[in-house]
Write an enzyme that holds these catalytic residues in place. Structure first.
Site, PDB file in Angstrom:
ATOM      1  N   HIS A 264       0.293 -12.378   1.744  1.00  0.00           N
ATOM      2  CA  HIS A 264      -0.630 -10.987   0.340  1.00  0.00           C
ATOM      3  C   HIS A 264      -0.477 -11.696  -1.151  1.00  0.00           C
ATOM      4  O   HIS A 264       0.332 -11.828  -2.041  1.00  0.00           O
ATOM      5  CB  HIS A 264       0.115  -9.966   0.310  1.00  0.00           C
ATOM      6  CG  HIS A 264      -0.785  -8.243   0.146  1.00  0.00           C
ATOM      7  ND1 HIS A 264      -0.307  -7.439   0.196  1.00  0.00           N
ATOM      8  CD2 HIS A 264      -2.126  -8.958  -0.401  1.00  0.00           C
ATOM      9  CE1 HIS A 264      -1.534  -6.680  -0.447  1.00  0.00           C
ATOM     10  NE2 HIS A 264      -2.638  -7.706   0.320  1.00  0.00           N
TER      11      HIS A 264
ATOM     12  N   TYR B 157       0.792  -1.262  -0.148  1.00  0.00           N
ATOM     13  CA  TYR B 157       0.129   0.704   0.125  1.00  0.00           C
ATOM     14  C   TYR B 157       0.534   0.989  -0.401  1.00  0.00           C
ATOM     15  O   TYR B 157       1.167   1.645   0.990  1.00  0.00           O
ATOM     16  CB  TYR B 157      -1.013   0.160   1.377  1.00  0.00           C
ATOM     17  CG  TYR B 157      -1.964  -1.627   1.248  1.00  0.00           C
ATOM     18  CD1 TYR B 157      -2.311  -1.443   0.037  1.00  0.00           C
ATOM     19  CD2 TYR B 157      -2.017  -1.648   2.582  1.00  0.00           C
ATOM     20  CE1 TYR B 157      -3.270  -3.085   0.201  1.00  0.00           C
ATOM     21  CE2 TYR B 157      -3.518  -2.533   2.799  1.00  0.00           C
ATOM     22  CZ  TYR B 157      -3.140  -3.243   1.704  1.00  0.00           C
ATOM     23  OH  TYR B 157      -4.450  -4.136   1.848  1.00  0.00           O
TER      24      TYR B 157
END
Length: 321
Positions: free
Chosen positions: A133, A50
């Site tokens: 992830h 992010y």
């Protein structure tokens, strides 16, 4: 470990803090985290991906001074953030310009480095939960090296729980059945518009005592307003006309009972026995307060029965009634 308390089953998703699709100022991001704290949210999720580490840094700033034992913090592994020679705009959806870049790495060394880097960026001494992830194209590496490394760290008490976060159900189901994990982050696959998790991963989680953090519950925007805009998005792309029509039909039922579509969308995942809680991405303090208010809305039982009788919700979907 339990990811959520019975008193607070909503947490903050960190991607918007890093300027997902449009810029967010430092002070705005800090105010967002502090608003979540003030609302009683005690689960905070982030990831190196992010904003090339920016979300982790901003989350750490917002949580500075808060008692570490009073909240649950999760981040992720699978991408390493490194420094290049020149600045460039991020090319994966975050409005940042940086020398930082990302690369895939599910190796043991990569997992250990990723965790060390996350701890430094957040400014904390531990991660309570670590998710592998988006290993969609890296199943073998995840199973061979990433998960065993995380299991070792969990067994040593370095981290509290491990799992995987993805936008699909098939591979998550394999992980739940084949790997000794504690939790999954299920993105966009258990919502009013897309309850596909009922077919595989959610029953597997019930059978294996794996906790689910449901995210993407508004499907990137289509369920986030009382009436979807004509240009609303679904899974970060323009919503197909059929889904726009269905969202409006969902809104019709909600309005007939005096509640809004986003209030119902927020409550829906929480009724499933596998779902420990939800994390909602917010980019401003106002969005936090809006979502917190939605979470306090009581949904009449007739909403759920009407949605099912009109074919807008699967008959086998658990509901609060």
């Amino acid at each position: 470990m339990r990811l959520f308390s019975p008193d607070s089953r909503i947490g903050l998703g960190g991607a918007p803090l890093a300027g997902m699709f449009s810029p967010v100022a430092d002070e705005e991001a800090t105010a967002t985290v502090r608003a979540a704290w003030d609302e009683g949210w005690r689960y905070f999720d982030t990831a190196p991906h992010y904003g090339l580490g920016l979300a982790e840094e901003r989350l750490g700033t917002g949580l500075a001074g808060k008692p570490r034992d009073s909240y649950v913090l999760s981040s992720k592994v699978g991408r390493i953030i490194y420094e290049a020679d020149t600045e460039a705009p991020d090319d994966e959806g975050f409005a940042v310009v940086s020398k930082r870049r990302r690369r895939w790495d599910f190796s043991r060394d990569g997992v250990l480095q990723s965790i060390e880097d996350s701890l430094r960026r957040i400014g904390t001494d531990r991660l309570d939960v670590v998710f592998v992830h988006d290993p969609d194209d890296h199943y073998e590496e995840a199973v061979a090296t990433a998960f065993p490394t995380l299991i070792e760290l969990r067994d040593q008490g370095v981290i509290g729980a491990i799992g995987s976060g993805m936008n699909q159900t098939a591979m998550l189901t394999r992980f739940v059945r084949e790997v000794d994990i504690d939790a999954i982050m299920l993105a966009g696959r258990y919502t009013l518009l897309d309850p596909d998790g009922l077919d595989d991963v959610l029953p597997a989680c019930v059978d294996n005592d794996v906790q689910v953090v449901a995210v993407g519950i508004f499907n990137s925007g289509l369920l986030s307003q009382p009436r979807p805009a004509p240009d609303a998005t679904f899974n970060y792309a323009p919503a197909p006309s059929a889904l726009l029509a269905k969202a409006n039909r969902l809104a019709d039922v909600c309005e007939s009972h005096g509640v809004t579509l986003p209030a119902v969308a927020l409550k829906f995942p929480l009724a499933h026995p596998a779902v420990a809680g939800i994390a909602v991405g917010c980019r401003t303090a106002a969005e936090v307060h809006t979502n917190a208010e939605l979470s306090r809305v009581e949904i009449p039982a007739a909403v759920w029965s009407d949605l099912k009788s009109e074919g807008l919700l699967r008959k086998d979907a658990p509901t609060p009634d």
